[in-house]
Motif scaffolding. Structure first.
Motif, PDB file in Angstrom:
ATOM      1  N   GLU A  98      44.536  78.108  91.256  1.00 52.84           N
ATOM      2  CA  GLU A  98      44.073  77.437  90.028  1.00 52.84           C
ATOM      3  C   GLU A  98      45.135  77.513  88.936  1.00 52.84           C
ATOM      4  O   GLU A  98      45.383  76.544  88.221  1.00 52.84           O
ATOM      5  CB  GLU A  98      42.779  78.090  89.527  1.00 52.84           C
ATOM      6  CG  GLU A  98      41.534  77.657  90.275  1.00 52.84           C
ATOM      7  CD  GLU A  98      40.330  78.529  89.914  1.00 52.84           C
ATOM      8  OE1 GLU A  98      39.469  78.686  90.794  1.00 52.84           O
ATOM      9  OE2 GLU A  98      40.285  79.062  88.779  1.00 52.84           O
ATOM     10  N   ASN A  99      45.772  78.683  88.837  1.00 54.41           N
ATOM     11  CA  ASN A  99      46.816  78.856  87.819  1.00 54.41           C
ATOM     12  C   ASN A  99      48.011  77.952  88.124  1.00 54.41           C
ATOM     13  O   ASN A  99      48.610  77.344  87.226  1.00 54.41           O
ATOM     14  CB  ASN A  99      47.232  80.328  87.766  1.00 54.41           C
ATOM     15  CG  ASN A  99      47.881  80.733  86.452  1.00 54.41           C
ATOM     16  OD1 ASN A  99      47.973  81.914  86.140  1.00 54.41           O
ATOM     17  ND2 ASN A  99      48.368  79.784  85.664  1.00 54.41           N
ATOM     18  N   ILE A 100      48.355  77.848  89.408  1.00 56.65           N
ATOM     19  CA  ILE A 100      49.460  76.955  89.817  1.00 56.65           C
ATOM     20  C   ILE A 100      49.148  75.525  89.367  1.00 56.65           C
ATOM     21  O   ILE A 100      49.997  74.834  88.781  1.00 56.65           O
ATOM     22  CB  ILE A 100      49.648  76.997  91.359  1.00 56.65           C
ATOM     23  CG1 ILE A 100      50.213  78.351  91.793  1.00 56.65           C
ATOM     24  CG2 ILE A 100      50.510  75.827  91.838  1.00 56.65           C
ATOM     25  CD1 ILE A 100      51.713  78.491  91.782  1.00 56.65           C
ATOM     26  N   THR A 105      50.204  70.870  85.663  1.00 55.52           N
ATOM     27  CA  THR A 105      49.785  69.887  84.663  1.00 55.52           C
ATOM     28  C   THR A 105      50.515  70.116  83.348  1.00 55.52           C
ATOM     29  O   THR A 105      50.960  69.172  82.689  1.00 55.52           O
ATOM     30  CB  THR A 105      48.262  70.012  84.431  1.00 55.52           C
ATOM     31  OG1 THR A 105      47.612  69.851  85.693  1.00 55.52           O
ATOM     32  CG2 THR A 105      47.760  68.961  83.458  1.00 55.52           C
ATOM     33  N   ARG A 106      50.658  71.388  82.982  1.00 56.68           N
ATOM     34  CA  ARG A 106      51.239  71.714  81.690  1.00 56.68           C
ATOM     35  C   ARG A 106      52.758  71.530  81.652  1.00 56.68           C
ATOM     36  O   ARG A 106      53.333  71.277  80.591  1.00 56.68           O
ATOM     37  CB  ARG A 106      50.883  73.179  81.384  1.00 56.68           C
ATOM     38  CG  ARG A 106      51.073  73.556  79.947  1.00 56.68           C
ATOM     39  CD  ARG A 106      50.592  74.978  79.664  1.00 56.68           C
ATOM     40  NE  ARG A 106      51.375  75.524  78.575  1.00 56.68           N
ATOM     41  CZ  ARG A 106      51.477  76.797  78.264  1.00 56.68           C
ATOM     42  NH1 ARG A 106      50.819  77.694  78.978  1.00 56.68           N
ATOM     43  NH2 ARG A 106      52.202  77.189  77.253  1.00 56.68           N
ATOM     44  N   ILE A 112      56.798  73.248  90.819  1.00 56.50           N
ATOM     45  CA  ILE A 112      56.219  74.578  91.042  1.00 56.50           C
ATOM     46  C   ILE A 112      55.677  74.633  92.464  1.00 56.50           C
ATOM     47  O   ILE A 112      54.753  73.885  92.812  1.00 56.50           O
ATOM     48  CB  ILE A 112      55.098  74.865  90.027  1.00 56.50           C
ATOM     49  CG1 ILE A 112      55.634  74.706  88.591  1.00 56.50           C
ATOM     50  CG2 ILE A 112      54.523  76.251  90.250  1.00 56.50           C
ATOM     51  CD1 ILE A 112      54.538  74.717  87.527  1.00 56.50           C
ATOM     52  N   LEU A 113      56.269  75.504  93.264  1.00 56.29           N
ATOM     53  CA  LEU A 113      55.856  75.623  94.661  1.00 56.29           C
ATOM     54  C   LEU A 113      55.080  76.921  94.876  1.00 56.29           C
ATOM     55  O   LEU A 113      55.224  77.879  94.105  1.00 56.29           O
ATOM     56  CB  LEU A 113      57.075  75.575  95.585  1.00 56.29           C
ATOM     57  CG  LEU A 113      57.940  74.312  95.482  1.00 56.29           C
ATOM     58  CD1 LEU A 113      59.098  74.384  96.467  1.00 56.29           C
ATOM     59  CD2 LEU A 113      57.119  73.056  95.744  1.00 56.29           C
ATOM     60  N   THR A 114      54.274  76.923  95.930  1.00 59.30           N
ATOM     61  CA  THR A 114      53.462  78.103  96.239  1.00 59.30           C
ATOM     62  C   THR A 114      54.155  78.945  97.302  1.00 59.30           C
ATOM     63  O   THR A 114      54.936  78.432  98.113  1.00 59.30           O
ATOM     64  CB  THR A 114      52.075  77.697  96.755  1.00 59.30           C
ATOM     65  OG1 THR A 114      52.231  76.945  97.960  1.00 59.30           O
ATOM     66  CG2 THR A 114      51.309  76.887  95.728  1.00 59.30           C
ATOM     67  N   GLY A 115      53.824  80.217  97.283  1.00 58.95           N
ATOM     68  CA  GLY A 115      54.405  81.092  98.298  1.00 58.95           C
ATOM     69  C   GLY A 115      53.799  82.477  98.260  1.00 58.95           C
ATOM     70  O   GLY A 115      52.959  82.792  97.416  1.00 58.95           O
ATOM     71  N   ILE A 116      54.230  83.284  99.209  1.00 61.69           N
ATOM     72  CA  ILE A 116      53.888  84.712  99.176  1.00 61.69           C
ATOM     73  C   ILE A 116      55.122  85.507  99.586  1.00 61.69           C
ATOM     74  O   ILE A 116      56.025  84.983 100.255  1.00 61.69           O
ATOM     75  CB  ILE A 116      52.718  85.108 100.110  1.00 61.69           C
ATOM     76  CG1 ILE A 116      52.982  84.676 101.555  1.00 61.69           C
ATOM     77  CG2 ILE A 116      51.405  84.568  99.589  1.00 61.69           C
ATOM     78  CD1 ILE A 116      51.993  85.275 102.545  1.00 61.69           C
ATOM     79  N   GLU A 117      55.157  86.743  99.145  1.00 56.35           N
ATOM     80  CA  GLU A 117      56.095  87.714  99.682  1.00 56.35           C
ATOM     81  C   GLU A 117      55.280  88.634 100.573  1.00 56.35           C
ATOM     82  O   GLU A 117      54.486  89.446 100.089  1.00 56.35           O
ATOM     83  CB  GLU A 117      56.785  88.521  98.565  1.00 56.35           C
ATOM     84  CG  GLU A 117      57.751  89.561  99.152  1.00 56.35           C
ATOM     85  CD  GLU A 117      58.457  90.406  98.112  1.00 56.35           C
ATOM     86  OE1 GLU A 117      58.171  90.263  96.902  1.00 56.35           O
ATOM     87  OE2 GLU A 117      59.299  91.229  98.523  1.00 56.35           O
TER      88      GLU A 117
END
Ligand code: ZN
Ligand code: ZN
Length: 298
Positions: A98-100, A105-106, A112-117
């Motif tokens: 949701e924050n992504i 939008t902002r 802005i890409l998603t990921g995990i470590e």
């Protein structure tokens, strides 16, 4: 008139910072200053002209992770229990996504890409499978943060190098760290970039072992690189500490792809050292892709 360095900087786009943490990482979320950090990190990226970011939040699933007070540092130390085991909150995928979306939008000018470590992927692929399929992450970074710790008393115990250095010789800890990465590479296909190959150097006990000398462990580093290169995966140019030997040995061992990662946990840390890192990589033949978040390749 020759263009100034600053002018050149504006013309050459920075590569994406593909290793960034926000309040959705357990070790950052424990900081009272954490709320709003993802938004502030995006604002900082826009301010410095960084075209793209990958928020790679921590997913650490070791069930028997030992630590001693002070080992996790700062606010994160609250997760070291009285039983000597670390209990970290699980990753809130929905809150993160949701924050992504709000940030996309902002900050429309920023990609802005998603990921995990993902820590110790070779040990936890069964546990992580649900998260990995629900998250459909753009980038999965693979990290080795812990090593077996039989001294802890439990057969499954693991611990970070920083703790292990108090129990074993520095060279033994470093050798163990470098020996486990090829097992991680062979044992999991779920990560595409190996992060911070120098992780165990961060807590190297120079006061008893002297300054860290990478040449003393050259064969170990090279063997990690050979195992990773054989799978076609990328090595992270982690810019927390810049080592010229790292891109050089990676190229010599057949490495073809590199991602840039600051490992920033605060907005001011993003893209730190990227210009210098880019120059080192260009020197050994790596070149940018078409898009800022593409790996640099040779
Ligand atoms: Zn890490
Ligand atoms: Zn990290």
């Amino acid at each position: 008139m020759a263009p100034s360095a600053a002018h050149d900087d504006r013309r050459t786009p920075l590569p994406a910072d593909a290793h960034v943490h926000s309040e959705w990482s357990w070790d950052s979320g424990s900081d009272p200053d954490a709320p709003g950090r993802m938004d502030r990190t995006c604002a900082q990226a826009v301010r410095i002209g960084l075209p793209a970011l990958v928020f790679t939040e921590h997913v650490d699933l070791d069930p028997s992770w030992r630590a001693e007070r002070g080992d996790l540092g700062g606010h994160a130390d609250r997760y070291v229990g009285g039983d000597g085991y670390v209990h970290v909150p699980s990753f809130d995928l929905e809150g993160y996504l949701e924050n992504i979306e709000r940030c996309r939008t902002r900050f429309p000018e920023l990609t802005i890409l998603t990921g995990i470590e993902y820590g110790q992927p070779h040990l936890h692929d069964d546990l992580a499978a649900g998260l990995l399929s629900r998250g459909r992450f753009d980038r999965v970074n693979g990290s080795l943060h812990t090593l077996p710790f039989p001294e802890g008393g439990g057969s499954e115990d693991r611990t970070e190098p920083t703790t292990l250095y108090r129990h074993r010789s520095p060279a033994d800890v470093m050798d163990s760290y470098l020996a486990e990465i090829p097992r991680m590479v062979e044992g999991s296909e779920t990560f595409e970039v190996l992060t911070h190959i120098d992780y165990a150097v961060r807590s190297w006990p120079a006061e008893i072992a002297g300054p860290f000398d990478p040449r003393a462990f050259e064969e170990g580093f090279r063997s990690v690189m050979r195992s990773l290169a054989a799978t076609g995966r990328a090595l992270e140019m982690n810019t927390r500490r810049l080592w010229p030997w790292m891109p050089q040995w990676w190229a010599e061992e057949g490495g073809r792809a590199v991602a840039f990662g600051s490992d920033a946990h605060v907005p001011e840390g993003i893209a730190g050292g990227f210009r210098e890192a880019a120059a080192m990589l260009e020197h050994v033949g790596f070149r940018p892709g078409d898009r800022p978040w593409d790996m640099w390749r040779r």
